[in-house]
Design an enzyme around this catalytic site. Structure first.
Site, PDB file in Angstrom:
ATOM      1  N   LYS A  56      -4.264  -0.514  -3.677  1.00 32.66           N
ATOM      2  CA  LYS A  56      -2.820  -0.762  -3.765  1.00 32.66           C
ATOM      3  C   LYS A  56      -2.543  -2.266  -3.843  1.00 32.66           C
ATOM      4  O   LYS A  56      -1.726  -2.719  -4.641  1.00 32.66           O
ATOM      5  CB  LYS A  56      -2.099  -0.144  -2.539  1.00 32.66           C
ATOM      6  N   GLN A 100       0.358   3.599   5.959  1.00 36.50           N
ATOM      7  CA  GLN A 100      -0.792   4.331   5.420  1.00 36.50           C
ATOM      8  C   GLN A 100      -1.238   5.445   6.377  1.00 36.50           C
ATOM      9  O   GLN A 100      -1.491   5.196   7.554  1.00 36.50           O
ATOM     10  CB  GLN A 100      -1.958   3.338   5.180  1.00 36.50           C
ATOM     11  N   ASP A 123       6.986   5.412  -0.279  1.00 43.86           N
ATOM     12  CA  ASP A 123       6.100   6.579  -0.243  1.00 43.86           C
ATOM     13  C   ASP A 123       6.908   7.863  -0.412  1.00 43.86           C
ATOM     14  O   ASP A 123       6.360   8.914  -0.737  1.00 43.86           O
ATOM     15  CB  ASP A 123       5.378   6.631   1.121  1.00 43.86           C
TER      16      ASP A 123
END
Ligand code: NAP
Length: 302
Positions: A56, A100, A123
């Site tokens: 990422k 995460q 997200d």
């Protein structure tokens, strides 16, 4: 055998998507002197998380997004992590925040996802963004993997309107949001969502024009579960032992590719299908979040 089976090349499509995004981000900077920024919070050293977060960070740099990774020890308290999220919510210089997963067992993931301000929740896992998706609102930020699947279908010119889509798996990160996206007016598919409580799964999946499989079991979808000419999207990432590899394993999807592919009109491979799109959509979500937070219409940057 379907004579015209086409492989949906996620590597190539993600490259195109990212190249277009890089241009838009360049125009955003040229016109407004704005650089989108993304902060990723990683707790502990789970090897898969370390590698996903690295990817990422690298992709963000390639497209012109300022990516920052904050790493915390595995014993960080729920309160400390919550304080970090709240501070980033208030920081006008941060457009996107990603927590995460997986988090250590003492921290409830959903409560952390829900703490992220919906406008910065790139997200798309928060209850607000899922609710907005369910309400078909343009302000929704869709979860990255499902958004990537829609992009793969769109760029492969696969019609969804009026089609029967069968989604197998009802997780928060894949099954539920892809069902909502396919169900939206824009996609206009008829959706059946299956899970472990579904009876006669093969009978249902055989009726599908489009099958999305996200169950996390290697080679789960067999040829007798697929109608000839169907489109098959394989979300699964599973490790299976392979003595010919240095690592001792290889990655396979949730689809028994060798037997299913000859029956399909289109199919995604694993690796190189859905996977590369997930990171590309995270970048796109960060760019969109930045545009919205600054009152800039994305179309004005075309
Ligand atoms: P998950 O949270 O474990 O959910 C799996 C879902 O599949 C559950 O809803 C489960 O049903 C259902 N399921 C399991 N076995 C089944 C069966 N025998 N019949 C019918 N349904 C069954 O998994 P996930 O996070 O969605 O991930 C699924 C797979 O996609 C994994 O391999 C994961 O690594 C991969 N993945 C890939 C990406 C990517 O970027 N390519 C992103 C995310 C996930 P119940 O709800 O009834 O238990």
């Amino acid at each position: 055998m379907v004579a015209t089976m086409q492989l949906i090349d996620g590597n190539e499509i993600s490259k195109q998507t990212l190249a277009e995004l890089r241009e838009k981000i360049g125009r955003l900077f040229a016109r407004e002197k704005i650089v989108p920024s993304l902060v990723v919070l990683r707790v502990g050293d789970d090897p898969a998380s370390v590698s996903y977060v690295k990817k990422k960070e690298k992709t963000a740099a390639e497209v012109g997004i300022k990516g920052t990774v904050k790493v915390f020890p595995p014993d960080i308290s729920r309160e400390e992590l919550a304080r970090e999220i709240v501070a980033l919510n208030a920081d006008a210089g941060v457009n996107g925040i990603l927590v995460q997963a997986p988090l250590p067992p003492h921290i409830d993931e959903k409560s952390m996802f829900n703490l992220v301000r919906p406008e910065k929740d790139v997200d798309g896992f928060s209850e607000t963004n899922l609710g907005r998706l369910a309400q078909d609102l343009p302000s929704a930020i869709a979860a990255c993997t499902p958004a990537g699947i829609i992009e793969l279908l769109r760029r492969s010119r696969i019609e969804t309107a009026g089609k029967h889509a069968v989604v197998i798996g009802r997780s928060l990160i894949v099954g539920k949001p892809i069902s909502l996206l396919l169900l939206s007016k824009k996609s206009n598919a008829t959706v059946t969502l299956c899970h472990t409580g579904t009876t006669n799964l093969a009978e249902i999946s055989r009726q599908a024009d489009i099958i999305v499989v996200a169950v996390g079991h290697a080679k789960f979808l067999k040829k007798e579960m697929v109608k000839p000419g169907a489109v098959v999207i394989d979300v699964g990432i599973n490790r299976i032992p392979d003595a010919t590899k240095k690592s001792g394993f290889r990655l396979v999807g949730d689809v028994d590719f060798d037997e299913v592919a000859p029956r399909c009109s289109h199919i995604t491979p694993v690796p190189g299908g859905v996977g590369p799109m997930t990171v590309a959509m995270l970048m796109r979500n960060t760019f969109l979040a930045c545009c919205r937070q600054n009152g800039i219409a994305e179309e004005s940057l075309l």
